[in-house]
Design a protein around this motif. Sequence first.
Motif, PDB file in Angstrom:
ATOM      1  N   ASP A  34      23.390 104.859   5.592  1.00  0.00           N
ATOM      2  CA  ASP A  34      22.485 103.996   4.832  1.00  0.00           C
ATOM      3  C   ASP A  34      21.339 104.855   4.303  1.00  0.00           C
ATOM      4  OD1 ASP A  34      20.623 102.177   3.888  1.00  0.00           O
ATOM      5  OD2 ASP A  34      20.999 100.717   5.476  1.00  0.00           O
ATOM      6  N   GLU A  35      21.427 105.264   3.047  1.00  0.00           N
ATOM      7  CA  GLU A  35      20.436 106.176   2.481  1.00  0.00           C
ATOM      8  C   GLU A  35      19.043 105.554   2.438  1.00  0.00           C
ATOM      9  OE1 GLU A  35      21.485 108.117  -1.149  1.00  0.00           O
ATOM     10  OE2 GLU A  35      23.597 108.348  -0.583  1.00  0.00           O
ATOM     11  N   ALA A  36      18.964 104.279   2.080  1.00  0.00           N
ATOM     12  CA  ALA A  36      17.659 103.621   1.986  1.00  0.00           C
ATOM     13  C   ALA A  36      16.974 103.581   3.350  1.00  0.00           C
ATOM     14  CB  ALA A  36      17.827 102.214   1.423  1.00  0.00           C
ATOM     15  N   ALA A  37      17.750 103.260   4.382  1.00  0.00           N
ATOM     16  CA  ALA A  37      17.181 103.198   5.728  1.00  0.00           C
ATOM     17  C   ALA A  37      16.741 104.582   6.200  1.00  0.00           C
ATOM     18  CB  ALA A  37      18.197 102.608   6.706  1.00  0.00           C
ATOM     19  N   LEU A  38      17.538 105.612   5.896  1.00  0.00           N
ATOM     20  CA  LEU A  38      17.207 106.961   6.335  1.00  0.00           C
ATOM     21  C   LEU A  38      15.957 107.495   5.639  1.00  0.00           C
ATOM     22  CD1 LEU A  38      20.692 108.719   6.659  1.00  0.00           C
ATOM     23  CD2 LEU A  38      19.052 108.247   8.489  1.00  0.00           C
ATOM     24  N   THR A  39      15.801 107.210   4.357  1.00  0.00           N
ATOM     25  CA  THR A  39      14.597 107.682   3.674  1.00  0.00           C
ATOM     26  C   THR A  39      13.358 107.056   4.295  1.00  0.00           C
ATOM     27  OG1 THR A  39      14.864 105.957   1.982  1.00  0.00           O
ATOM     28  CG2 THR A  39      15.732 108.146   1.471  1.00  0.00           C
ATOM     29  N   ALA A  40      13.481 105.806   4.724  1.00  0.00           N
ATOM     30  CA  ALA A  40      12.346 105.134   5.364  1.00  0.00           C
ATOM     31  C   ALA A  40      12.061 105.725   6.748  1.00  0.00           C
ATOM     32  CB  ALA A  40      12.623 103.638   5.470  1.00  0.00           C
ATOM     33  N   ARG A  46      14.772 110.217  -1.887  1.00  0.00           N
ATOM     34  CA  ARG A  46      16.238 110.287  -1.962  1.00  0.00           C
ATOM     35  C   ARG A  46      16.725 111.711  -2.280  1.00  0.00           C
ATOM     36  NH1 ARG A  46      19.482 105.590  -2.964  1.00  0.00           N
ATOM     37  NH2 ARG A  46      18.676 103.972  -1.581  1.00  0.00           N
ATOM     38  N   THR A  47      15.936 112.499  -3.026  1.00  0.00           N
ATOM     39  CA  THR A  47      16.416 113.810  -3.475  1.00  0.00           C
ATOM     40  C   THR A  47      16.739 114.758  -2.316  1.00  0.00           C
ATOM     41  OG1 THR A  47      15.246 113.618  -5.579  1.00  0.00           O
ATOM     42  CG2 THR A  47      15.889 115.835  -4.885  1.00  0.00           C
ATOM     43  N   PRO A  48      15.793 115.031  -1.386  1.00  0.00           N
ATOM     44  CA  PRO A  48      16.155 115.930  -0.280  1.00  0.00           C
ATOM     45  C   PRO A  48      17.225 115.340   0.631  1.00  0.00           C
ATOM     46  CG  PRO A  48      13.983 114.971   0.086  1.00  0.00           C
ATOM     47  CD  PRO A  48      14.377 114.632  -1.318  1.00  0.00           C
ATOM     48  N   LEU A  49      17.256 114.009   0.762  1.00  0.00           N
ATOM     49  CA  LEU A  49      18.293 113.390   1.587  1.00  0.00           C
ATOM     50  C   LEU A  49      19.669 113.650   0.988  1.00  0.00           C
ATOM     51  CD1 LEU A  49      19.260 111.608   3.914  1.00  0.00           C
ATOM     52  CD2 LEU A  49      18.903 109.616   2.426  1.00  0.00           C
ATOM     53  N   ARG A  50      19.806 113.473  -0.300  1.00  0.00           N
ATOM     54  CA  ARG A  50      21.111 113.655  -0.935  1.00  0.00           C
ATOM     55  C   ARG A  50      21.537 115.119  -0.914  1.00  0.00           C
ATOM     56  NH1 ARG A  50      20.682 109.162  -5.859  1.00  0.00           N
ATOM     57  NH2 ARG A  50      21.153 107.387  -4.495  1.00  0.00           N
TER      58      ARG A  50
END
Length: 238
Positions: A34-40, A46-50
């Motif tokens: 869950d990208e949204a949850a992880l960024t929070a 989102r950029t470094p996460l991706r």
Amino acid sequence: MAARIIQKILYQEVADRLRGMIQSGELQAGEWVDEAALTAVLGISRTPLREALKVLVAEGLLRLEPRRGCFVNELSTRDLENIFPLMALLEGRCAYEAASKVTQEDLRRLEVLHRDLRHFAELGSIDDYYAANARIHVAIQELADNRWLSDLIDNLRQVLSLSRHRSLSFPGRIRESCAEHLAIFAALKAHDSEGADAITRKHLMRQLDALRALARQDERAAIPDPWVPDSAISGERS
């Protein structure tokens, strides 16, 4: 230029954090990321996460499914059958080289690690034993002092972290594993390279044996009992 360097450092830190979450079980095998949850949670964009997700996909810890996103990889029985023999060869070679290079000071440090290992084996603490076991494998790898060998092992070890310490849940496996480690340590103390290699290979393949046995148990558990009537399963009364 400076901004790009900082960005690179950030996504590497995020990749390290995600590896830890996978290895600890915070992100489970097969789970959707869950990208949204992880960024929070991580306090990042989102950029470094991706960018971090791309790194873990390349390492085999995650898989990318078109239009669905990233998922934590699951190791199949075939994956384990392919990886463990390779890992046995590589870690066996590590032990071989370590046995010829180990010093008395190295042996004293290893003695402390093996004392912890025995303690956790006696307690039957799987999590603590797994951590102590990992420290010993890394210590022997460092003693081998072969960066080419080390890079190969690190890559496979990251993938095998997906199965974590499941093999240790097999009855009697902690005791057997501890005995194998003590035998490897004895070979290192004797500077017996051939013996250290052979025992280490056996140690890795015994892990695979335990995983095979657990897989067979899972298969049997998934087969419904033909003698149990449907009414009993559903809770209905005749």
